[in-house]
Design a protein around this motif. Structure first.
Motif, PDB file in Angstrom:
ATOM      1  N   ILE A 325       0.836  -1.208   0.000  1.00 45.15           N
ATOM      2  CA  ILE A 325       0.000   0.000   0.000  1.00 45.15           C
ATOM      3  C   ILE A 325       0.867   1.253   0.000  1.00 45.15           C
ATOM      4  CG2 ILE A 325      -1.559   1.358   1.471  1.00 45.15           C
ATOM      5  CD1 ILE A 325      -2.934  -1.293   2.220  1.00 45.15           C
ATOM      6  N   LYS A 326       1.938   1.197   0.771  1.00 42.75           N
ATOM      7  CA  LYS A 326       2.845   2.354   0.860  1.00 42.75           C
ATOM      8  C   LYS A 326       3.516   2.626  -0.491  1.00 42.75           C
ATOM      9  CE  LYS A 326       5.164   5.072   3.922  1.00 42.75           C
ATOM     10  NZ  LYS A 326       4.543   5.889   4.992  1.00 42.75           N
ATOM     11  N   VAL A 335      -7.245  -5.886  -1.254  1.00 39.10           N
ATOM     12  CA  VAL A 335      -7.216  -6.492   0.073  1.00 39.10           C
ATOM     13  C   VAL A 335      -8.524  -6.160   0.774  1.00 39.10           C
ATOM     14  CG1 VAL A 335      -6.104  -4.476   1.139  1.00 39.10           C
ATOM     15  CG2 VAL A 335      -5.823  -6.735   2.178  1.00 39.10           C
ATOM     16  N   ALA A 336      -8.941  -7.049   1.687  1.00 35.12           N
ATOM     17  CA  ALA A 336     -10.185  -6.824   2.420  1.00 35.12           C
ATOM     18  C   ALA A 336     -10.134  -5.487   3.158  1.00 35.12           C
ATOM     19  CB  ALA A 336     -10.428  -7.963   3.399  1.00 35.12           C
ATOM     20  N   GLU A 337     -11.279  -4.826   3.271  1.00 35.05           N
ATOM     21  CA  GLU A 337     -11.333  -3.476   3.842  1.00 35.05           C
ATOM     22  C   GLU A 337     -10.801  -3.445   5.270  1.00 35.05           C
ATOM     23  OE1 GLU A 337     -11.528   0.303   3.049  1.00 35.05           O
ATOM     24  OE2 GLU A 337     -12.204  -1.214   1.610  1.00 35.05           O
ATOM     25  N   PHE A 342      -6.172  -1.814   8.841  1.00 36.29           N
ATOM     26  CA  PHE A 342      -5.099  -2.151   9.782  1.00 36.29           C
ATOM     27  C   PHE A 342      -3.742  -1.883   9.147  1.00 36.29           C
ATOM     28  CE2 PHE A 342      -2.509  -4.439  12.720  1.00 36.29           C
ATOM     29  CZ  PHE A 342      -3.236  -4.531  13.900  1.00 36.29           C
ATOM     30  N   ALA A 343      -3.603  -2.214   7.860  1.00 33.72           N
ATOM     31  CA  ALA A 343      -2.334  -1.980   7.166  1.00 33.72           C
ATOM     32  C   ALA A 343      -2.005  -0.494   7.106  1.00 33.72           C
ATOM     33  CB  ALA A 343      -2.403  -2.567   5.758  1.00 33.72           C
ATOM     34  N   LEU A 344      -3.005   0.337   6.878  1.00 33.33           N
ATOM     35  CA  LEU A 344      -2.795   1.789   6.866  1.00 33.33           C
ATOM     36  C   LEU A 344      -2.324   2.283   8.229  1.00 33.33           C
ATOM     37  CD1 LEU A 344      -5.891   2.866   4.726  1.00 33.33           C
ATOM     38  CD2 LEU A 344      -3.481   3.080   4.061  1.00 33.33           C
ATOM     39  N   ILE A 349       2.773   3.947  11.999  1.00 40.39           N
ATOM     40  CA  ILE A 349       3.694   3.768  13.128  1.00 40.39           C
ATOM     41  C   ILE A 349       5.054   3.223  12.714  1.00 40.39           C
ATOM     42  CG2 ILE A 349       1.762   3.395  14.727  1.00 40.39           C
ATOM     43  CD1 ILE A 349       2.480   0.409  14.704  1.00 40.39           C
ATOM     44  N   ALA A 350       5.174   2.760  11.470  1.00 40.16           N
ATOM     45  CA  ALA A 350       6.456   2.176  11.046  1.00 40.16           C
ATOM     46  C   ALA A 350       6.700   2.449   9.573  1.00 40.16           C
ATOM     47  CB  ALA A 350       6.476   0.675  11.315  1.00 40.16           C
ATOM     48  N   SER A 351       7.945   2.781   9.239  1.00 41.59           N
ATOM     49  CA  SER A 351       8.326   3.000   7.847  1.00 41.59           C
ATOM     50  C   SER A 351       8.492   1.656   7.141  1.00 41.59           C
ATOM     51  CB  SER A 351       9.647   3.763   7.788  1.00 41.59           C
ATOM     52  OG  SER A 351      10.701   2.966   8.327  1.00 41.59           O
ATOM     53  N   VAL A 352       8.702   1.720   5.825  1.00 40.15           N
ATOM     54  CA  VAL A 352       8.894   0.485   5.055  1.00 40.15           C
ATOM     55  C   VAL A 352      10.106  -0.288   5.565  1.00 40.15           C
ATOM     56  CG1 VAL A 352       9.504  -0.427   2.784  1.00 40.15           C
ATOM     57  CG2 VAL A 352       7.734   1.331   2.987  1.00 40.15           C
TER      58      VAL A 352
END
Length: 398
Positions: A325-326, A335-337, A342-344, A349-352
């Motif tokens: 996503i990033k 992906v499921a909503e 959650f992925a967003l 909170i964390a970079s790639v």
């Protein structure tokens, strides 16, 4: 077993069918595929296909000096049409006299010298129930517990004896040897037989790790690489064979990475709310302090090894979706909503690079769980590493 019973792998199936049709069979084939890829069921379907080939019809002289066949040889438009032949029905039940098997076994009692044929009843039932099972599943199926399975010197002698006999009804004698990784130095007994087998003898070796196979055996085999099935094939198999609902099947197919055995394991625990458990873990690691972290560690340690692995695999899946996503943007990632949301949040909170570091640590943890690491100590250490990766932006390697 028919080719259609094997999930995906259309190109490999076509290649194998053409080898038989064009009479280009090597005397020794090595089916090499990862756990759960379908290497064993595909090799089984291929072996049954080979021994079930129709025999040339006998001919008789007619009244005018010509010759004609007593019967018509059936022709097939698809390899799966062979299921109509009596020979295939015997092969499918694993009772065809020209189809032989070898696999790791254990002594039933001290002093035994077991061979594969001692376990043929269990083998038939195992293939029927768990065609995508791994060697651990097989050894548990025969009650090995903590015993080590082996393909012994006595088994090699038995193989040579079987293949020295004339075929009973098929053009070919076929030996399917599963997990040649379990052949020790005793496997050198088979070298001469593999290199110069009796006429119309076919060896089919099925392995997961070519680095653990004796190089002398490896060099004598034609390699058939078995790729993992596509996600869509796993998804359809879960829906059609295991009656999974489409949303669950889609999620599991994305997580299992082409491992259908793993997919079935995940399906058994598909009602688990991994996302809530993951949320509790991250809150404990980043905000809760030592008391919350210890409480989480106590809870996760009660789940058992398989569920712990599935939980970590689910976290890795969400991290991978978060990175996609990033990089690609939310609109290009299917992906499921609920997972997307959650992925967003993970991206906030964390970079790639941090997420990649977490994935590496989770992979290590899953590896140690496989080898019976103490789950309390493991998850406590992993919790501390997550905190340092995210908060201090560094990876703890100690």
């Amino acid at each position: 077993m028919l080719f259609k019973d094997v999930i995906g792998l259309a190109d490999v199936k076509q290649h194998l069918a053409e080898m038989v049709k064009q009479n280009r069979l090597s005397h020794a084939l090595l089916f090499l595929g990862k756990e759960g890829s379908g290497a064993l069921p595909l090799a089984m379907a291929f072996a049954q296909y080979v021994v079930s080939q129709p025999q040339p019809a006998p001919v008789v002289e007619d009244l005018f000096g010509g010759f004609s066949p007593l019967e018509t040889i059936p022709t097939f438009t698809s390899p799966d049409d062979i299921q109509s032949l009596p020979a295939f029905q015997r092969a499918e039940q694993l009772i065809h006299p020209d189809l032989h098997f070898s696999y790791p076994v254990i002594p039933r009692k001290s002093g035994d010298k077991p061979v594969s044929s001692d376990y043929i009843s269990e083998w038939r039932e195992f293939i029927k129930q768990l065609p995508y099972g791994n060697v651990y599943d097989w050894l548990q199926f025969i009650g090995a517990e903590n015993k080590q399975g082996n393909i012994t010197s006595d088994e090699c002698n038995d193989i040579m004896r079987k293949l020295s006999l004339k075929s009973f009804e098929s053009d070919y004698k076929v030996l399917l040897l599963w997990m040649p990784e379990y052949l020790g130095k005793e496997g050198n007994k088979l070298l001469k037989l593999i290199e110069e087998p009796p006429p119309n003898t076919l060896f089919i070796l099925v392995a997961e790790n070519d680095e653990q196979i004796l190089p002398t055996i490896l060099s004598r085999c034609q390699l058939v690489k078995i790729p993992v099935p596509e996600n869509r094939d796993i998804e359809q198999a879960l829906i059609n064979r295991a009656n999974a609902n489409p949303d669950t099947a889609h999620q599991i197919a994305a997580i299992c990475e082409g491992n259908y055995r793993e997919a079935m394991q995940l399906l058994q625990h598909s009602e688990e709310d991994w996302q809530s458990l993951l949320r509790d873990w991250l809150n404990a690691a980043l905000k809760g302090g030592p008391v919350a972290q210890i409480k989480f560690t106590e809870e996760i340690s009660k789940l058992g090894r398989e569920k712990q692995k599935q939980f970590l695999r689910y976290f890795n899946h969400l991290l991978e979706q978060s990175i996609r996503i990033k990089v690609l943007g939310p609109q290009l990632v299917a992906v499921a909503e609920k997972e997307k949301d959650f992925a967003l949040r993970l991206n906030k909170i964390a970079s790639v690079s941090q997420q990649k570091a977490i994935i590496e640590e989770i992979d290590k943890a899953a590896y140690y769980i496989e080898r019976n690491a103490n789950s309390k100590i493991l998850f406590q250490a992993l919790t501390i590493k997550l905190y340092h990766i995210i908060q201090n932006k560094e990876v703890v390697t100690a």
